[in-house]
Design a protein around this motif. Structure first.
Motif, PDB file in Angstrom:
ATOM      1  N   VAL A  19       0.842  -1.198   0.000  1.00  0.00           N
ATOM      2  CA  VAL A  19       0.000   0.000   0.000  1.00  0.00           C
ATOM      3  C   VAL A  19       0.879   1.249   0.000  1.00  0.00           C
ATOM      4  CG1 VAL A  19      -1.789   1.293   1.247  1.00  0.00           C
ATOM      5  CG2 VAL A  19      -1.765  -1.204   1.375  1.00  0.00           C
ATOM      6  N   LYS A  20       0.662   2.146  -0.970  1.00  0.00           N
ATOM      7  CA  LYS A  20       1.327   3.464  -0.940  1.00  0.00           C
ATOM      8  C   LYS A  20       0.391   4.429  -0.213  1.00  0.00           C
ATOM      9  CE  LYS A  20       2.500   7.729  -1.885  1.00  0.00           C
ATOM     10  NZ  LYS A  20       2.118   8.480  -3.032  1.00  0.00           N
ATOM     11  N   TYR A  21       0.902   5.006   0.884  1.00  0.00           N
ATOM     12  CA  TYR A  21       0.115   5.878   1.741  1.00  0.00           C
ATOM     13  C   TYR A  21       0.579   7.324   1.568  1.00  0.00           C
ATOM     14  CZ  TYR A  21      -1.611   7.623   6.299  1.00  0.00           C
ATOM     15  OH  TYR A  21      -2.224   8.325   7.305  1.00  0.00           O
ATOM     16  N   GLY A  22      -0.363   8.213   1.264  1.00  0.00           N
ATOM     17  CA  GLY A  22       0.027   9.619   1.114  1.00  0.00           C
ATOM     18  C   GLY A  22      -1.186  10.508   0.956  1.00  0.00           C
ATOM     19  N   GLY A  23      -0.948  11.773   0.659  1.00  0.00           N
ATOM     20  CA  GLY A  23      -2.023  12.728   0.371  1.00  0.00           C
ATOM     21  C   GLY A  23      -2.943  12.991   1.553  1.00  0.00           C
ATOM     22  N   HIS A  24      -4.239  13.233   1.225  1.00  0.00           N
ATOM     23  CA  HIS A  24      -5.244  13.553   2.236  1.00  0.00           C
ATOM     24  C   HIS A  24      -5.333  12.503   3.337  1.00  0.00           C
ATOM     25  CE1 HIS A  24      -7.100  16.955   0.232  1.00  0.00           C
ATOM     26  NE2 HIS A  24      -7.865  17.063   1.299  1.00  0.00           N
ATOM     27  N   ALA A  25      -5.162  11.235   2.944  1.00  0.00           N
ATOM     28  CA  ALA A  25      -5.287  10.132   3.906  1.00  0.00           C
ATOM     29  C   ALA A  25      -4.299  10.289   5.053  1.00  0.00           C
ATOM     30  CB  ALA A  25      -5.071   8.794   3.196  1.00  0.00           C
ATOM     31  N   MET A  26      -3.258  11.100   4.808  1.00  0.00           N
ATOM     32  CA  MET A  26      -2.231  11.321   5.815  1.00  0.00           C
ATOM     33  C   MET A  26      -2.507  12.594   6.614  1.00  0.00           C
ATOM     34  SD  MET A  26       1.673  11.198   4.675  1.00  0.00           S
ATOM     35  CE  MET A  26       2.433   9.621   4.565  1.00  0.00           C
ATOM     36  N   ALA A  27      -3.334  13.472   6.040  1.00  0.00           N
ATOM     37  CA  ALA A  27      -3.478  14.809   6.610  1.00  0.00           C
ATOM     38  C   ALA A  27      -4.679  14.960   7.544  1.00  0.00           C
ATOM     39  CB  ALA A  27      -3.566  15.830   5.483  1.00  0.00           C
ATOM     40  N   GLU A  28      -5.672  14.084   7.401  1.00  0.00           N
ATOM     41  CA  GLU A  28      -6.904  14.265   8.172  1.00  0.00           C
ATOM     42  C   GLU A  28      -7.030  13.188   9.244  1.00  0.00           C
ATOM     43  OE1 GLU A  28     -11.276  14.608   6.746  1.00  0.00           O
ATOM     44  OE2 GLU A  28      -9.985  15.414   5.166  1.00  0.00           O
ATOM     45  N   GLU A  29      -7.348  13.591  10.466  1.00  0.00           N
ATOM     46  CA  GLU A  29      -7.334  12.673  11.603  1.00  0.00           C
ATOM     47  C   GLU A  29      -8.190  11.412  11.381  1.00  0.00           C
ATOM     48  OE1 GLU A  29      -5.345  12.445  14.079  1.00  0.00           O
ATOM     49  OE2 GLU A  29      -6.466  10.744  14.901  1.00  0.00           O
ATOM     50  N   LYS A  30      -9.453  11.603  10.904  1.00  0.00           N
ATOM     51  CA  LYS A  30     -10.323  10.411  10.766  1.00  0.00           C
ATOM     52  C   LYS A  30      -9.812   9.485   9.650  1.00  0.00           C
ATOM     53  CE  LYS A  30     -13.991  11.794   7.660  1.00  0.00           C
ATOM     54  NZ  LYS A  30     -14.507  13.000   7.241  1.00  0.00           N
ATOM     55  N   LEU A  31      -9.146  10.063   8.648  1.00  0.00           N
ATOM     56  CA  LEU A  31      -8.602   9.239   7.552  1.00  0.00           C
ATOM     57  C   LEU A  31      -7.338   8.514   8.005  1.00  0.00           C
ATOM     58  CD1 LEU A  31      -9.137  11.667   4.537  1.00  0.00           C
ATOM     59  CD2 LEU A  31     -10.504   9.657   5.130  1.00  0.00           C
ATOM     60  N   ARG A  32      -6.565   9.181   8.869  1.00  0.00           N
ATOM     61  CA  ARG A  32      -5.363   8.545   9.427  1.00  0.00           C
ATOM     62  C   ARG A  32      -5.762   7.305  10.211  1.00  0.00           C
ATOM     63  NH1 ARG A  32      -2.716  13.688  10.430  1.00  0.00           N
ATOM     64  NH2 ARG A  32      -3.688  13.834  12.475  1.00  0.00           N
ATOM     65  N   ASN A  41       0.188 -10.413   4.165  1.00  0.00           N
ATOM     66  CA  ASN A  41       1.486  -9.766   4.398  1.00  0.00           C
ATOM     67  C   ASN A  41       1.392  -8.333   3.875  1.00  0.00           C
ATOM     68  OD1 ASN A  41       2.276 -12.372   5.121  1.00  0.00           O
ATOM     69  ND2 ASN A  41       2.879 -12.811   3.018  1.00  0.00           N
ATOM     70  N   THR A  42       1.238  -7.415   4.807  1.00  0.00           N
ATOM     71  CA  THR A  42       0.950  -6.038   4.424  1.00  0.00           C
ATOM     72  C   THR A  42       2.210  -5.172   4.543  1.00  0.00           C
ATOM     73  OG1 THR A  42      -1.220  -6.429   5.387  1.00  0.00           O
ATOM     74  CG2 THR A  42      -0.678  -4.144   4.863  1.00  0.00           C
ATOM     75  N   VAL A  43       2.531  -4.486   3.461  1.00  0.00           N
ATOM     76  CA  VAL A  43       3.714  -3.622   3.444  1.00  0.00           C
ATOM     77  C   VAL A  43       3.255  -2.206   3.100  1.00  0.00           C
ATOM     78  CG1 VAL A  43       5.928  -3.173   2.297  1.00  0.00           C
ATOM     79  CG2 VAL A  43       5.176  -5.545   2.674  1.00  0.00           C
ATOM     80  N   VAL A  44       3.718  -1.226   3.878  1.00  0.00           N
ATOM     81  CA  VAL A  44       3.336   0.173   3.640  1.00  0.00           C
ATOM     82  C   VAL A  44       4.552   0.949   3.121  1.00  0.00           C
ATOM     83  CG1 VAL A  44       2.555   2.325   4.746  1.00  0.00           C
ATOM     84  CG2 VAL A  44       1.564   0.118   5.451  1.00  0.00           C
ATOM     85  N   VAL A  45       4.329   1.711   2.048  1.00  0.00           N
ATOM     86  CA  VAL A  45       5.336   2.677   1.574  1.00  0.00           C
ATOM     87  C   VAL A  45       4.675   4.047   1.709  1.00  0.00           C
ATOM     88  CG1 VAL A  45       6.671   3.494  -0.409  1.00  0.00           C
ATOM     89  CG2 VAL A  45       6.275   1.026  -0.110  1.00  0.00           C
TER      90      VAL A  45
END
Ligand SMILES: Nc1ncnc2c1ncn2[C@@H]1O[C@H](COP(=O)(O)OP(=O)(O)O)[C@@H](O)[C@H]1O
Ligand SMILES: CC(=O)N[C@@H](CCC(=O)OP(=O)(O)O)C(=O)O
Length: 292
Positions: free
Chosen positions: A28-41, A57-61
Motif C-alpha cells: 500500500v502506498k500511503y500519502g495525500g489527504h489520507a495522511m493529513a486528516e485525523e479520521k482518515l489517518r 502480508n501487508t507492506v506500507v510505503v
C-alpha cells in the motif's frame, strides 16, 4: 436489525476475498489527504492492521511531498519539479531524508502502533533495501528537440534487496518504508514513493499494489471514473491525453509492476474512509483497477 443484516451481508461479501488473499502480499502506498486528516489517518491504520490480522502480508510505503515542501519553505529553500520529480540538490537531499525518515516514517509507525498494530519503520538504506542510480530525465523542448536535464539526487530503483523487509514481516510486524534509496557509493537518493511501492511490490511478487491518491481514480476525458483498465490500454490513455500530469507516473508504475508479475494494481481515493478495505473486499470496489 437492518444494521445487523447489512453487517452480515458485508461480511459474506468479504469472506471469499479474505480466503483468497490470506498468506499473500499487498503493498500500500500511503500519502495525500489520507495522511493529513485525523479520521482518515485512523481509518488507514485500522485497515492495514485488519489486513495483517487476517494473514495478509501487508507492506506500507509512505510519501511525504507536502511535509517536505513545508520544511523546505521554513529553511527558505525553493524546489521545483521536472515531470513530477523534485529537483534535489545536496541541501534539498538532506532535508528530504530528514523529513521522510526522521519525521514522516516515525509518524506512520506511531499511528499504526497507537491503534493496536505492530509496525516497524525502515528506509531504503536499511538492509540495502533500495539500491538506486541517478535518474536521467529527458525533456522535450518547444522546438521538438530533446534535452537531458540534471535533476540531482533523484533515484531510479535498480535493485531491491528484501531480506530485512521479509524478516520484519515474518516477525509479525508491518514494514513501513520511507522512499529513500542508496547508491553504490553509499550516497542518498530521493525516490518517488509511488515508484518505490511498485518496485517493492514487484520484488515481493505481490498479489496487489494499492496507491492511495486524492482523486476518485483514473478518469476518462469526460470525467467519468474508469473502474477497470487493461494494462494494454494504458499507453493509449497517455498518448491521447486522457492521463496527464501526476497520474502518468502512477499508472506507469502500476503497469511496470503488472509486467513484473504483480496480479492487480489499484489507484484508490484516499479521501474516503476505509478506502483500502472497500477496494479489496467488496465486489464493486471504489477506485480504478489495472489488470494484467
Ligand atoms: N485521467 C486522469 N484521472 C485522474 N486524475 C488525473 C488524470 N490525468 C491527470 N490527473 C491528475 O493527476 C493527479 C494525481 O497525481 P498526483 O497529484 O501526483 O497524486 P498524489 O499527490 O496522490 O501522488 C490528479 O489530482 C489529477 O489532477
Ligand atoms: C523524487 C521525488 O519527487 N520524491 C518525492 C518523495 C516523496 C513522495 O513521493 O511523496 P508523495 O507521494 O507525497 O508525492 C518528493 O521529494 O516529494
Amino acid at each position: 436489525m437492518q444494521k445487523l443484516i447489512e453487517k452480515a451481508s458485508t461480511l459474506m461479501e468479504a469472506l471469499p476475498y479474505i480466503r483468497r488473499f490470506s498468506g499473500k502480499t499487498i503493498v500500500v502506498k500511503y500519502g495525500g489527504h489520507a495522511m493529513a486528516e485525523e479520521k482518515l489517518r485512523k481509518s488507514f491504520a485500522l485497515d492495514v492492521i485488519l489486513l495483517k490480522y487476517i494473514g495478509i502480508n501487508t507492506v506500507v510505503v509512505h510519501g511525504g511531498g507536502p511535509q517536505i515542501n513545508e520544511t523546505l519553505k521554513r529553511y527558505g529553500i525553493v524546489s521545483e519539479f521536472v515531470q513530477g520529480m523534485r529537483v534535489t540538490d545536496a541541501e534539498t537531499m538532506g532535508v528530504v531524508e530528514m523529513v521522510l525518515t526522521g519525521q514522516v516514517n516515525r509518524e506512520v509507525v506511531g499511528l499504526i502502533n497507537q491503534h493496536g498494530g505492530r509496525a516497524a519503520g525502515m528506509s531504503g538504506k536499511d538492509g540495502s533495501l533500495l539500491i538506486c542510480e541517478k535518474m536521467l530525465k529527458q525533456v522535450k523542448k518547444e522546438d521538438g528537440s530533446v534535452e537531458q536535464v540534471d535533476i540531482g539526487f533523484v533515484g531510479d530503483v535498480v535493485e531491491v534487496n528484501p531480506a530485512l523487509l521479509t524478516a520484519v514481516e515474518r516477525g509479525g510486524f508491518i514494514p513501513v518504508i520511507a522512499p529513500i534509496g542508496v547508491g553504490r557509493e553509499g550516497e542518498s537518493y530521493n525516490v518517488n514513493a509511488d515508484l518505490v511501492a511498485g518496485k517493492v511490490a514487484s520484488a515481493l511478487g505481490a498479489e496487489k499494489l494499492i496507491l492511495l491518491t486524492d482523486v476518485s481514480g483514473v478518469k476518462s476525458k469526460s470525467g467519468d471514473l474508469l473502474s477497470s483498465i487493461a494494462l494494454s490500454d494504458v499507453p493509449t490513455l497517455i498518448e491521447n491525453g486522457t492521463v496527464t500530469g501526476g497520474m502518468i507516473p502512477k499508472v506507469t508504475c502500476c503497469t511496470d509492476a503488472l509486467s513484473a508479475g504483480v496480479k492487480k494494481a489499484h489507484i484508490v481515493d484516499g479521501r474516503i474512509e476505509h478506502a483500502i478495505l472497500l477496494e479489496i473486499f467488496t465486489n464493486v470496489g471504489i477506485g480504478t483497477e489495472i489488470l494484467a
